[in-house]
Scaffold this motif. Structure first.
Motif, short mmCIF file in Angstrom:
data_model
loop_
_atom_site.label_atom_id
_atom_site.label_comp_id
_atom_site.label_asym_id
_atom_site.label_seq_id
_atom_site.Cartn_x
_atom_site.Cartn_y
_atom_site.Cartn_z
N LYS A 20 0.82 -1.22 0.00
CA LYS A 20 0.00 0.00 0.00
C LYS A 20 0.86 1.28 0.00
CE LYS A 20 -3.77 -2.45 0.52
NZ LYS A 20 -3.76 -3.50 -0.43
N VAL A 21 2.15 1.15 -0.29
CA VAL A 21 3.07 2.29 -0.31
C VAL A 21 2.90 3.04 -1.63
CG1 VAL A 21 5.53 2.96 -0.38
CG2 VAL A 21 4.74 1.19 1.21
N GLU A 22 2.84 4.39 -1.53
CA GLU A 22 2.76 5.20 -2.74
C GLU A 22 4.07 5.07 -3.50
OE1 GLU A 22 1.47 9.66 -3.84
OE2 GLU A 22 3.23 9.50 -2.54
N CYS A 23 3.96 4.95 -4.80
CA CYS A 23 5.11 4.70 -5.64
C CYS A 23 5.10 5.66 -6.82
CB CYS A 23 5.01 3.25 -6.11
SG CYS A 23 6.49 2.59 -6.76
N ARG A 24 6.22 6.35 -7.05
CA ARG A 24 6.35 7.25 -8.20
C ARG A 24 7.58 6.83 -8.97
NH1 ARG A 24 4.39 13.19 -6.44
NH2 ARG A 24 2.61 12.50 -5.23
N ILE A 25 7.37 6.48 -10.24
CA ILE A 25 8.46 5.98 -11.08
C ILE A 25 8.51 6.81 -12.35
CG2 ILE A 25 9.40 3.99 -12.29
CD1 ILE A 25 7.47 2.31 -10.41
N LYS A 26 9.65 7.45 -12.60
CA LYS A 26 9.81 8.22 -13.82
C LYS A 26 10.05 7.25 -14.97
CE LYS A 26 12.21 12.21 -15.72
NZ LYS A 26 12.45 11.96 -17.06
N LEU A 27 9.36 7.45 -16.05
CA LEU A 27 9.53 6.61 -17.23
C LEU A 27 10.71 7.13 -18.05
CD1 LEU A 27 5.78 6.11 -18.09
CD2 LEU A 27 7.38 4.36 -17.31
N LEU A 28 11.74 6.32 -18.16
CA LEU A 28 12.93 6.68 -18.92
C LEU A 28 12.71 6.39 -20.41
CD1 LEU A 28 15.56 5.21 -16.42
CD2 LEU A 28 14.73 7.56 -16.58
N ASP A 29 13.70 6.67 -21.23
CA ASP A 29 13.55 6.56 -22.68
C ASP A 29 13.12 5.17 -23.17
OD1 ASP A 29 14.23 9.20 -22.95
OD2 ASP A 29 16.33 8.81 -23.42
N ILE A 30 13.78 4.12 -22.71
CA ILE A 30 13.46 2.77 -23.20
C ILE A 30 12.04 2.36 -22.84
CG2 ILE A 30 14.06 0.31 -23.00
CD1 ILE A 30 15.92 1.89 -24.86
N PRO A 93 20.00 7.13 -4.93
CA PRO A 93 20.04 6.77 -3.51
C PRO A 93 19.10 5.61 -3.17
CG PRO A 93 19.79 9.14 -3.79
CD PRO A 93 19.60 8.53 -5.15
N ILE A 94 19.51 4.80 -2.22
CA ILE A 94 18.73 3.62 -1.84
C ILE A 94 17.34 4.00 -1.32
CG2 ILE A 94 19.59 3.36 0.51
CD1 ILE A 94 19.79 0.26 -0.29
N GLU A 95 17.22 5.19 -0.70
CA GLU A 95 15.91 5.64 -0.21
C GLU A 95 14.94 5.84 -1.38
OE1 GLU A 95 19.14 6.86 2.57
OE2 GLU A 95 18.83 7.16 0.44
N THR A 96 15.46 6.39 -2.47
CA THR A 96 14.64 6.60 -3.67
C THR A 96 14.22 5.27 -4.27
OG1 THR A 96 15.79 8.68 -4.10
CG2 THR A 96 14.60 7.70 -5.95
N ILE A 97 15.16 4.35 -4.35
CA ILE A 97 14.87 3.01 -4.89
C ILE A 97 13.81 2.32 -4.04
CG2 ILE A 97 15.84 0.73 -5.40
CD1 ILE A 97 18.54 2.23 -5.88
N SER A 98 13.93 2.45 -2.73
CA SER A 98 12.96 1.83 -1.82
C SER A 98 11.55 2.32 -2.10
CB SER A 98 13.36 2.15 -0.37
OG SER A 98 12.50 1.52 0.52
N ARG A 99 11.40 3.63 -2.29
CA ARG A 99 10.07 4.20 -2.59
C ARG A 99 9.58 3.74 -3.96
NH1 ARG A 99 8.23 9.11 -0.37
NH2 ARG A 99 6.39 8.68 -1.62
N MET A 100 10.48 3.73 -4.95
CA MET A 100 10.08 3.31 -6.31
C MET A 100 9.58 1.86 -6.32
SD MET A 100 12.63 4.81 -9.22
CE MET A 100 13.94 3.78 -8.69
N MET A 101 10.24 1.03 -5.54
CA MET A 101 9.90 -0.39 -5.55
C MET A 101 8.72 -0.70 -4.64
SD MET A 101 13.63 -2.08 -5.94
CE MET A 101 13.08 -3.54 -6.77
N GLY A 102 8.26 0.30 -3.89
CA GLY A 102 7.09 0.10 -3.04
C GLY A 102 7.38 -0.62 -1.75
N HIS A 103 8.62 -0.58 -1.28
CA HIS A 103 8.97 -1.24 -0.03
C HIS A 103 8.53 -0.38 1.15
CE1 HIS A 103 12.39 -3.47 -2.31
NE2 HIS A 103 11.22 -4.05 -2.49
N SER A 104 7.93 -0.99 2.15
CA SER A 104 7.50 -0.25 3.33
C SER A 104 8.65 -0.07 4.31
CB SER A 104 6.33 -0.96 4.01
OG SER A 104 6.68 -2.28 4.32
N ASN A 105 9.73 -0.82 4.14
CA ASN A 105 10.89 -0.75 5.02
C ASN A 105 12.15 -0.77 4.16
OD1 ASN A 105 13.03 -1.34 6.82
ND2 ASN A 105 11.61 -2.33 8.23
#
Length: 168
Positions: A20-30, A93-105
């Motif tokens: 249920k974590v909010e996730c924001r992922i920028k769509l890159l070129d590929i 940063p790992i904090e950004t990756i954590s949010r992108m992947m939807g990890h709660s921890n």
């Protein structure tokens, strides 16, 4: 779930089903090119066709065989590779990756995203460049090896103290 921001960049905004974590992922070129290539093939409001899990696993097995890989490819390997090789190795940063992947921890992300030797080299190169002129050694003629505690007394002079501990 695809949103275009004020700069024209496209993002995926979702809440992960599992955490249920909010996730924001920028769509890159590929990913944008893949979306354009398969545009219109989706059903039920989806952007493109999404295979069922068994079909996806079968496709990954075929891809692995064609590529001559000796391992069993999985969807989760793709997430792991993305986190490690694409994001972490390129300075995200790992904090950004954590949010992108939807990890709660963030501990979950740390398991996923192993630090590569390449990343360590790159990080220390940056650190070395940033701190290049920050430190220097004093010209004090201190011997290269000091075996006994207290043999070197040059620091006392530098601190303005005499041998008996009083200040000068």
């Amino acid at each position: 779930h695809i949103v275009t921001d004020e700069n024209g960049s496209k993002w995926i905004y979702i809440h992960r089903l599992k955490t249920k974590v909010e996730c924001r992922i920028k769509l890159l070129d590929i990913p944008l090119k893949i979306m354009e290539k398969y545009k219109g093939e989706g059903t039920d409001g989806r952007l493109f066709y999404v295979p069922v899990t068994s079909s996806l696993c079968r496709s990954l097995k075929i891809i692995g065989e064609i590529c001559g890989l000796d391992c069993h490819l999985t969807y989760y390997m793709a997430r792991h590779t993305y986190a490690t090789e694409v994001c972490l190795s390129n300075g995200v940063p790992i904090e950004t990756i954590s949010r992108m992947m939807g990890h709660s921890n963030i501990r979950t992300t740390q398991i996923y995203a192993e630090i590569t030797n390449q990343k360590i080299r790159k990080d220390f190169k940056i650190l070395s460049e940033k701190t290049k002129d920050w430190y220097s050694l004093p010209e004090d003629n201190m011997p290269s090896r000091v075996y006994r505690c207290g043999q070197y007394s040059g620091w006392k002079k530098e601190c303005g103290r005499q041998k008996d501990g009083t200040t000068s």
